[in-house]
Motif scaffolding. Sequence first.
Motif, short mmCIF file in Angstrom:
data_model
loop_
_atom_site.label_atom_id
_atom_site.label_comp_id
_atom_site.label_asym_id
_atom_site.label_seq_id
_atom_site.Cartn_x
_atom_site.Cartn_y
_atom_site.Cartn_z
N LEU A 4 0.85 -1.18 0.00
CA LEU A 4 0.00 0.00 0.00
C LEU A 4 0.88 1.23 0.00
N PRO A 6 0.27 5.15 0.40
CA PRO A 6 -0.55 6.35 0.58
C PRO A 6 0.10 7.49 -0.19
N THR A 30 -1.04 -0.78 -4.47
CA THR A 30 -2.25 0.03 -4.37
C THR A 30 -1.86 1.44 -3.96
N LEU A 32 -3.14 4.85 -2.57
CA LEU A 32 -4.28 5.29 -1.77
C LEU A 32 -4.18 6.78 -1.51
N HIS A 33 -5.28 7.47 -1.73
CA HIS A 33 -5.37 8.87 -1.32
C HIS A 33 -6.54 9.01 -0.37
N ARG A 81 -5.76 1.93 -7.92
CA ARG A 81 -5.97 3.23 -7.28
C ARG A 81 -7.20 3.17 -6.39
N GLU A 82 -7.09 3.81 -5.24
CA GLU A 82 -8.22 3.84 -4.31
C GLU A 82 -8.26 5.20 -3.61
N THR A 83 -9.46 5.71 -3.41
CA THR A 83 -9.67 6.97 -2.70
C THR A 83 -10.71 6.73 -1.61
N ILE A 92 -5.56 5.05 6.40
CA ILE A 92 -4.44 4.29 5.83
C ILE A 92 -4.32 2.94 6.53
N VAL A 95 -7.40 0.69 5.63
CA VAL A 95 -7.31 0.12 4.28
C VAL A 95 -6.25 -0.97 4.25
N LYS A 99 -7.37 -4.70 3.14
CA LYS A 99 -6.79 -5.27 1.93
C LYS A 99 -5.75 -6.34 2.25
#
Length: 138
Positions: A4, A6, A30, A32-33, A81-83, A92, A95, A99
Motif C-alpha cells: 500500500l 498512501p 495500491t 491510496l489517497h 488506485r483507491e480513494t 491508511i 485500508v 486489503k
Amino acid sequence: MDVLIPSDDSEPAMKAVEHTVREYPDAALTLLHVIDPSIGAYGEGGVYAYDSLLEVRREAVDELLENAAEIAADHDGSVERETVVGSPGNEIVAVAESKDVDHIVVGSHGRSGASRVLLGSVAERVVRRASVPVMIVR
C-alpha cells in the motif's frame, strides 16, 4: 506481496511510489489517497457545500493518482488506485488491514508549512498503528 502506498501531491509521496516500484517490482501495488474532510471544510462555504467540496477534491485526486500511476509506469509497474474519505492516519491503517497488505510505503511528510507538520504526523501515526511493516521514504 501486496504493498500500500498512501499518496498526496508531495515530493516525498512521489518518491515513495518510485522507491516501491523499484524495490518491489513483482508486488501488487495500491495507491491510496485519503480525502480529509476536516481540512478546508469551513472555508469556501464548506459546511453548506460539503458534498460539492468532496466532489471537487475527488476530481483533483484523480489527476494526482494518475501522476503517481505514470511514475509507476515509467518503471514498468502498474498500480490499483483507491480513494477514501476520513482521517488520513486512521484510514491508511484501516485500508491496509482490509486489503491484507504485507507492507506500507509512505512519504516522510506532505506539503509545506502547517500541512507539512500535519502530514508528517500522519506518517508517524501509521508507523505506530499499522500491524504490518512501514517504510518511510524521504
